[in-house]
Design an enzyme around this catalytic site. Structure first.
Site, PDB file in Angstrom:
ATOM      1  N   ASP A  96     -25.667  -0.815 119.168  1.00 34.39           N
ATOM      2  CA  ASP A  96     -25.673  -1.764 120.282  1.00 34.39           C
ATOM      3  C   ASP A  96     -24.227  -2.064 120.642  1.00 34.39           C
ATOM      4  O   ASP A  96     -23.298  -1.545 120.013  1.00 34.39           O
ATOM      5  CB  ASP A  96     -26.480  -3.007 119.918  1.00 34.39           C
ATOM      6  CG  ASP A  96     -25.818  -3.805 118.822  1.00 34.39           C
ATOM      7  OD1 ASP A  96     -24.706  -3.443 118.400  1.00 34.39           O
ATOM      8  OD2 ASP A  96     -26.408  -4.801 118.375  1.00 34.39           O
ATOM      9  N   SER A  97     -24.029  -2.890 121.641  1.00 33.62           N
ATOM     10  CA  SER A  97     -22.682  -3.038 122.189  1.00 33.62           C
ATOM     11  C   SER A  97     -21.960  -4.274 121.691  1.00 33.62           C
ATOM     12  O   SER A  97     -20.779  -4.455 121.953  1.00 33.62           O
ATOM     13  CB  SER A  97     -22.779  -3.129 123.710  1.00 33.62           C
ATOM     14  OG  SER A  97     -23.499  -4.306 124.062  1.00 33.62           O
ATOM     15  N   GLY A  98     -22.675  -5.148 120.986  1.00 34.67           N
ATOM     16  CA  GLY A  98     -22.086  -6.422 120.587  1.00 34.67           C
ATOM     17  C   GLY A  98     -22.384  -7.514 121.597  1.00 34.67           C
ATOM     18  O   GLY A  98     -22.147  -8.694 121.323  1.00 34.67           O
ATOM     19  N   GLY A  99     -22.897  -7.140 122.768  1.00 34.32           N
ATOM     20  CA  GLY A  99     -23.169  -8.133 123.814  1.00 34.32           C
ATOM     21  C   GLY A  99     -24.148  -9.197 123.353  1.00 34.32           C
ATOM     22  O   GLY A  99     -23.904 -10.405 123.516  1.00 34.32           O
ATOM     23  N   PHE A 100     -25.237  -8.758 122.750  1.00 38.76           N
ATOM     24  CA  PHE A 100     -26.248  -9.721 122.304  1.00 38.76           C
ATOM     25  C   PHE A 100     -25.703 -10.624 121.201  1.00 38.76           C
ATOM     26  O   PHE A 100     -25.942 -11.833 121.194  1.00 38.76           O
ATOM     27  CB  PHE A 100     -27.503  -8.985 121.824  1.00 38.76           C
ATOM     28  CG  PHE A 100     -28.589  -9.907 121.367  1.00 38.76           C
ATOM     29  CD1 PHE A 100     -29.379 -10.584 122.289  1.00 38.76           C
ATOM     30  CD2 PHE A 100     -28.819 -10.127 120.018  1.00 38.76           C
ATOM     31  CE1 PHE A 100     -30.372 -11.465 121.875  1.00 38.76           C
ATOM     32  CE2 PHE A 100     -29.817 -11.004 119.589  1.00 38.76           C
ATOM     33  CZ  PHE A 100     -30.588 -11.673 120.519  1.00 38.76           C
ATOM     34  N   ASP A 150     -23.206  -5.777 127.749  1.00 38.83           N
ATOM     35  CA  ASP A 150     -23.925  -6.576 128.747  1.00 38.83           C
ATOM     36  C   ASP A 150     -23.814  -8.057 128.443  1.00 38.83           C
ATOM     37  O   ASP A 150     -23.343  -8.462 127.373  1.00 38.83           O
ATOM     38  CB  ASP A 150     -25.410  -6.176 128.775  1.00 38.83           C
ATOM     39  CG  ASP A 150     -26.081  -6.418 127.431  1.00 38.83           C
ATOM     40  OD1 ASP A 150     -25.391  -6.349 126.385  1.00 38.83           O
ATOM     41  OD2 ASP A 150     -27.292  -6.685 127.406  1.00 38.83           O
ATOM     42  N   GLN A 211     -30.973  -6.589 132.878  1.00 42.40           N
ATOM     43  CA  GLN A 211     -31.099  -8.010 132.564  1.00 42.40           C
ATOM     44  C   GLN A 211     -31.824  -8.715 133.729  1.00 42.40           C
ATOM     45  O   GLN A 211     -32.486  -8.060 134.510  1.00 42.40           O
ATOM     46  CB  GLN A 211     -29.718  -8.625 132.315  1.00 42.40           C
ATOM     47  CG  GLN A 211     -29.053  -8.131 131.027  1.00 42.40           C
ATOM     48  CD  GLN A 211     -29.693  -8.723 129.768  1.00 42.40           C
ATOM     49  OE1 GLN A 211     -30.589  -9.586 129.834  1.00 42.40           O
ATOM     50  NE2 GLN A 211     -29.267  -8.233 128.609  1.00 42.40           N
ATOM     51  N   GLY A 238     -32.661  -8.849 126.952  1.00 44.67           N
ATOM     52  CA  GLY A 238     -32.970 -10.241 127.273  1.00 44.67           C
ATOM     53  C   GLY A 238     -34.435 -10.604 127.161  1.00 44.67           C
ATOM     54  O   GLY A 238     -34.883 -11.610 127.716  1.00 44.67           O
ATOM     55  N   ASP A 288     -36.402  -1.332 118.581  1.00 42.87           N
ATOM     56  CA  ASP A 288     -35.752  -1.671 117.316  1.00 42.87           C
ATOM     57  C   ASP A 288     -36.104  -3.123 117.038  1.00 42.87           C
ATOM     58  O   ASP A 288     -36.299  -3.908 117.971  1.00 42.87           O
ATOM     59  CB  ASP A 288     -34.233  -1.557 117.418  1.00 42.87           C
ATOM     60  CG  ASP A 288     -33.624  -2.777 118.085  1.00 42.87           C
ATOM     61  OD1 ASP A 288     -33.171  -3.687 117.363  1.00 42.87           O
ATOM     62  OD2 ASP A 288     -33.626  -2.845 119.325  1.00 42.87           O
ATOM     63  N   CYS A 326     -52.992   1.753 103.011  1.00 45.19           N
ATOM     64  CA  CYS A 326     -51.635   2.286 103.148  1.00 45.19           C
ATOM     65  C   CYS A 326     -51.362   3.321 102.062  1.00 45.19           C
ATOM     66  O   CYS A 326     -51.705   3.121 100.905  1.00 45.19           O
ATOM     67  CB  CYS A 326     -50.618   1.143 103.055  1.00 45.19           C
ATOM     68  SG  CYS A 326     -48.892   1.684 103.176  1.00 45.19           S
ATOM     69  N   CYS A 328     -48.268   4.450 101.332  1.00 46.25           N
ATOM     70  CA  CYS A 328     -46.840   4.471 100.979  1.00 46.25           C
ATOM     71  C   CYS A 328     -46.659   4.380  99.464  1.00 46.25           C
ATOM     72  O   CYS A 328     -47.575   4.000  98.736  1.00 46.25           O
ATOM     73  CB  CYS A 328     -46.073   3.350 101.694  1.00 46.25           C
ATOM     74  SG  CYS A 328     -46.057   1.762 100.846  1.00 46.25           S
ATOM     75  N   CYS A 331     -47.520   0.989  97.886  1.00 48.78           N
ATOM     76  CA  CYS A 331     -48.954   0.705  97.772  1.00 48.78           C
ATOM     77  C   CYS A 331     -49.643   1.624  96.774  1.00 48.78           C
ATOM     78  O   CYS A 331     -50.645   1.253  96.171  1.00 48.78           O
ATOM     79  CB  CYS A 331     -49.617   0.785  99.146  1.00 48.78           C
ATOM     80  SG  CYS A 331     -49.186  -0.658 100.172  1.00 48.78           S
ATOM     81  N   HIS A 357     -42.328  -0.946 102.127  1.00 50.61           N
ATOM     82  CA  HIS A 357     -43.694  -0.980 102.654  1.00 50.61           C
ATOM     83  C   HIS A 357     -43.709  -1.350 104.140  1.00 50.61           C
ATOM     84  O   HIS A 357     -44.419  -0.737 104.941  1.00 50.61           O
ATOM     85  CB  HIS A 357     -44.579  -1.956 101.879  1.00 50.61           C
ATOM     86  CG  HIS A 357     -45.850  -2.231 102.620  1.00 50.61           C
ATOM     87  ND1 HIS A 357     -46.920  -1.367 102.616  1.00 50.61           N
ATOM     88  CD2 HIS A 357     -46.191  -3.234 103.468  1.00 50.61           C
ATOM     89  CE1 HIS A 357     -47.859  -1.827 103.413  1.00 50.61           C
ATOM     90  NE2 HIS A 357     -47.444  -2.963 103.945  1.00 50.61           N
TER      91      HIS A 357
END
Lengths: 394, 394
Positions: A96-100, A150, A211, A238, A288, A326, A328, A331, A357
């Protein structure tokens, strides 16, 4: 595509839901895809071997520019050959860009046309982040997918505030694109290490971000101005920042059909299993979210029948796995009784196993989503999944 | 052997150093063996899959009766089918008796002929541990190797104090043996779960413990009285508790030749890589120690050239592995720079990766020791290993 680093195509579609294949310079990613969050160059508590195992098979993870820039610093990572070689993760990375993150600092930041001034949460030092700096840091990281810098308006922003914010975001997007292109031309991308990874070639890819808070007209305008600049993919930013669910779903439903059909659509920071299915149904390709990893560390497991609180005393001698459906490795081997005990005694293994898990559950769910879309069965899958998910843990 | 659960034989010998094969009811163990410590039912930060992997291949781990008895409690573990089924670890387990832990409580405990009164460090409740209780708890745990309940004298104990302590230990050993035999006769051993593990049969094995502080005559007397009772193996307790190294090595050198040749010899709570080699040279077959795991969590790595402090700023951009001669998955993938960064930022992965590497180093060392003894090369191996180990990390 404007960019040889990224090639994406739809291979199946059912309604708005679509399955695709995204070829990055490091790994092939089937979409819709969930990207585990590796904020600080590690998906907390997970070894890369587990993420790469057939069981999880995460093809791309996310790294946070803000955190890595502050610590260990772009120069340390560049000196070590970029984020892949610094961490040992050889599959694709999106940064990501660091904006958030600077937006999340709230009153601690000072916003100017040029960029954002703030104080480092690590050492209190004065820092300045701008589109240019973000692109330079992401070049040092050498991720496969770079995000523009952004400005994120609060979900309750007035039309006036949201408009000013999207205008700034549009100017920053153009500056991001310009600086990114310069850096690619100069081959300043630390991820290009052909001597070590002959398969790694091509440029980094750059995604734009839409945005506009909860104002439909502003969202449409933001999209148009972002597409006008031209990117390898488009993100919706956003959302999932406190608004009601219908606002989020409506925004996606309104925007997705207007977004370029031949570019991946990425819904940033989302979300719950329900959110993923609802967004896929509306045409989103990439996600994400910290939920599976962060909630694992506070004792919450995601299961096919909903959330399970491992702290509950009712599991004290319960020898069933977290999720009986599950497959995995957690589990298959461990009981609720053991996991509850590990959590109660503060053992590291509790977080490790719950994280594993939860990621298995999110990644499996996306695998089933892709299969369902490919077999034209997504609508039924979504209904049955949500019925079961809302039925409650026994 | 008095007990079908354990079969041990020497397969090679060089001087006092010996290589053997120990068959427990769950796994075959080549000796000399290092047992990772899984105090509370988990080797902190390690998944069992990693311990079982070809890379580490730990055949037996240690569990602490004291900790597990206090939390989650013997009844919870018994209700879940014993410690193997509770935790998911299916290879062999050795459980200590709680004797050392209550001794470590110092003034907080009250020693009587019958046993030890103390307050739980978990909830402050009054508890009572005795040979009988320890055997009952270890039956509930269902470990392959059970340790007698002993009293550990301080290394600086006077002859008089040490004698009283060894007399008590001898009486407790007889009571442990008696109660253990009753429990086995009654099949009260939670580890016997033939319906789930058809390969698990036979009884638990019981080891005696030799005490006597640093007094040679008392050590010999303690050994004689322990052998008189008769056990499946013999441990040397009360070492590595603050005495000088020569005292420890001399005690082992004096005792080992007097210990039964046809039973494994276990040096409890030892030790550093040097200690392991010196003790093997004097005839010890089994070891456990928290060093590789505990020190990993405080940033100390063990390497072929000695200890490495990962916190050191000199590693900031060092792209070499912890140990250039190590083939473990951590050294194959991760750099000192990354590990230092993970440790400095408090990431869980630092402890996970350092623990893995340290265990690989200890388990590899013991593998080389066994190979060297089998090929008649132990004396040379020991000299070269120690030369390299003392040469210092570059």
């Amino acid at each position: 595509m404007s960019n040889s680093a990224l090639n994406w195509q739809v291979v199946a579609q059912e309604g708005e839901a679509r399955a695709g294949v995204l070829q990055t310079r490091r790994s092939l990613i089937e979409t819709p895809v969930f990207m585990p969050v590796g904020t600080a160059g590690t998906v907390k508590g997970m070894r890369f071997e587990s993420l790469e195992s057939e069981e999880l098979d995460a093809r791309i993870i996310l790294g946070n520019t803000y955190h890595l820039w502050l610590r260990p610093g772009a120069e340390v990572i560049r000196a070590c050959g970029g984020l892949h070689r610094f961490t040992g993760w050889e599959r694709a990375l999106l940064t990501d860009s660091g904006g958030f993150q600077v937006w999340s600092l709230g009153a601690l930041r000072k916003l100017r046309e040029e960029g954002v001034e703030f104080r480092s949460h690590v050492d209190g030092s004065a820092r300045f982040l701008s589109p240019e700096v973000s692109m330079e840091v992401q070049a040092a990281l050498g991720s496969e997918i770079v995000m523009v810098f952004d400005e994120c308006a609060p979900c309750e922003a007035s039309h006036e505030v949201a408009r000013a914010s999207l205008e700034l975001t549009a100017r920053w997007a153009a500056r991001s694109r310009r600086r990114f292109d310069e850096l690619q031309r100069d081959e300043s991308d630390a991820g290009r290490t052909p001597e070590h990874h002959p398969s790694v070639n091509g440029e980094q890819a750059l995604f734009g971000i839409v945005q506009g808070a909860s104002h439909g007209d502003l969202r449409r305008e933001s999209l148009a101005r972002t597409v006008e600049i031209g990117f390898d993919g488009y993100a919706i930013g956003g959302l999932s920042v406190g608004e009601e669910k219908p606002v989020m779903y409506d925004t996606i439903e309104m925007l997705a059909p207007l977004m370029p059909q031949d570019r991946p659509r990425y819904l940033m920071g989302v979300g719950t299993p329900e959110d993923l299915l609802e967004a896929v149904a509306r045409g989103v390709d990439m996600f994400d979210c910290v939920l599976p990893t962060r909630n694992a560390r506070t004792g919450q497991a995601f299961t096919s029948r909903g959330k399970l609180n491992i702290k509950n005393a009712r599991w004290t001698t319960d020898t069933r796995p977290l999720d009986e459906t599950c497959a995995c490795s957690v589990c298959r081997r461990h009981t609720r009784a053991y996991l509850r005990y590990l959590y109660a005694t503060g053992e590291m293994l509790a977080g490790i196993l719950l994280t594993h898990h939860n990621l298995a559950f999110f990644l499996d769910t996306m695998r089933w989503v892709r299969q369902a879309i490919r077999s034209g069965d997504f609508t039924r899958f979504r209904r049955e999944f949500l019925e079961r998910y809302n039925s409650g843990v026994e």
